[in-house]
Design an enzyme around this catalytic site. Sequence first.
Site, mmCIF file in Angstrom:
data_model
loop_
_atom_site.group_PDB
_atom_site.id
_atom_site.type_symbol
_atom_site.label_atom_id
_atom_site.label_comp_id
_atom_site.label_asym_id
_atom_site.label_seq_id
_atom_site.Cartn_x
_atom_site.Cartn_y
_atom_site.Cartn_z
ATOM 1 N N ASP A 1 -10.703 -4.641 -2.928
ATOM 2 C CA ASP A 1 -9.899 -3.506 -2.476
ATOM 3 C C ASP A 1 -10.293 -2.263 -3.264
ATOM 4 O O ASP A 1 -10.334 -2.289 -4.502
ATOM 5 C CB ASP A 1 -8.422 -3.831 -2.686
ATOM 6 C CG ASP A 1 -7.483 -2.762 -2.163
ATOM 7 O OD1 ASP A 1 -7.956 -1.767 -1.572
ATOM 8 O OD2 ASP A 1 -6.260 -2.932 -2.340
ATOM 9 N N THR B 1 0.829 -1.214 0.000
ATOM 10 C CA THR B 1 0.000 0.000 0.000
ATOM 11 C C THR B 1 0.869 1.274 0.000
ATOM 12 O O THR B 1 1.534 1.568 -0.969
ATOM 13 C CB THR B 1 -1.065 -0.070 1.119
ATOM 14 O OG1 THR B 1 -1.956 1.010 0.998
ATOM 15 C CG2 THR B 1 -0.517 -0.174 2.501
ATOM 16 N N HIS C 1 -8.147 -5.549 0.973
ATOM 17 C CA HIS C 1 -6.857 -4.868 0.923
ATOM 18 C C HIS C 1 -5.855 -5.518 1.874
ATOM 19 O O HIS C 1 -6.132 -5.732 3.042
ATOM 20 C CB HIS C 1 -7.079 -3.405 1.316
ATOM 21 C CG HIS C 1 -5.856 -2.553 1.300
ATOM 22 N ND1 HIS C 1 -5.234 -2.171 0.141
ATOM 23 C CD2 HIS C 1 -5.143 -2.007 2.317
ATOM 24 C CE1 HIS C 1 -4.191 -1.407 0.436
ATOM 25 N NE2 HIS C 1 -4.112 -1.303 1.740
#
Length: 343
Positions: A287, A187, A319
């Site tokens: 996600d 991320t 996610h």
Amino acid sequence: MSSSAFIPNTISLSLFLSASFNSMASKEIARELPPLLRVYNDGTVERFLGSPHVPPSLLDPETLVSSKDIVISENPSISARVYLPPKLNNSHQQKLPIFVYFHGGAFCLESAFSFLHHRYLNLIASEAKVLVVSVEYRLAPENPLPAAYEDSWEALKWVTSHFNSNKSEPWLVEHGDFNRFYIGGDTAGANVAHNAVLRVGVESETLWGVKIAGVVLAFPLFWSSEPVLSEMVEGFEESSAMQVWKFVYPDAPGGIDNPLINPLASGAPSLASLGCHKVLIFVAGKDDLRDRGIWYYDAVKKSGWEGDVELVRVEGEEHCFQIYHPETENSKGVISRIASFLV
């Protein structure tokens, strides 16, 4: 866009509300980023999410990986946790690929020393038989961006300075193969890794002669002022990615179209200059950032970059599921795919 882009779906908003009710009631709130954290007028920062810090292990009982913490810089404060897998029985002298890793957490949460990332990187080091350097960069809002980028770049230079030298970290000198050198992250950490490998390609600085073989971008955090694909819905202007970026980098030139968060922004360096040979991108079906990962993949393919780029889609997952639930078959598949990339 929901907060599920940055936190697991098992953590509900009630956690934030409960913590808010019980904490620091007598202080004035200066600003906040629900449900992640709150800043008070006296400068106190209260984080409501994130896993606890855990110590390194001389020998992890599940993976047999050893880990230790090191200091990279005192000013600014940059450190790392290094992971060393057990040697293969038939190759005692074989050196290991190096994987420099940048953790996620929206630039304001989590740590190289947190339980979730410690558990995850033990598994990566064991499965891939790589030496991992997990970077502890400074977090916003105490240290707004670009501090995390600067710290990560300094850490990358520090690691590569051990190439052909007798520098301070013996694990790197004795066990690291600098001809098989990788970086990556999840991320926000994947965003950091992208910007680092782009910087390698754009600048003349060569990281002491070390070449980056590849970069792993797991559920990367990118955004822009214009929606793509499934983002074309009401409320895009208030998306959590936009709120996070404004919070962690309030003075960003260009705002959400700063090239650090929008790699296709006007004036951004060309993706054709990525300073590595291959890129591996992961996206997850549930996600909110999935279409940005696809958008980035398509842009790299069209850029004229001469390396190999691969997109791995995992349907039905949230996610960063592989970090929160590494025991599932899909998570094991992600870890195995990363291991096969780091060769």
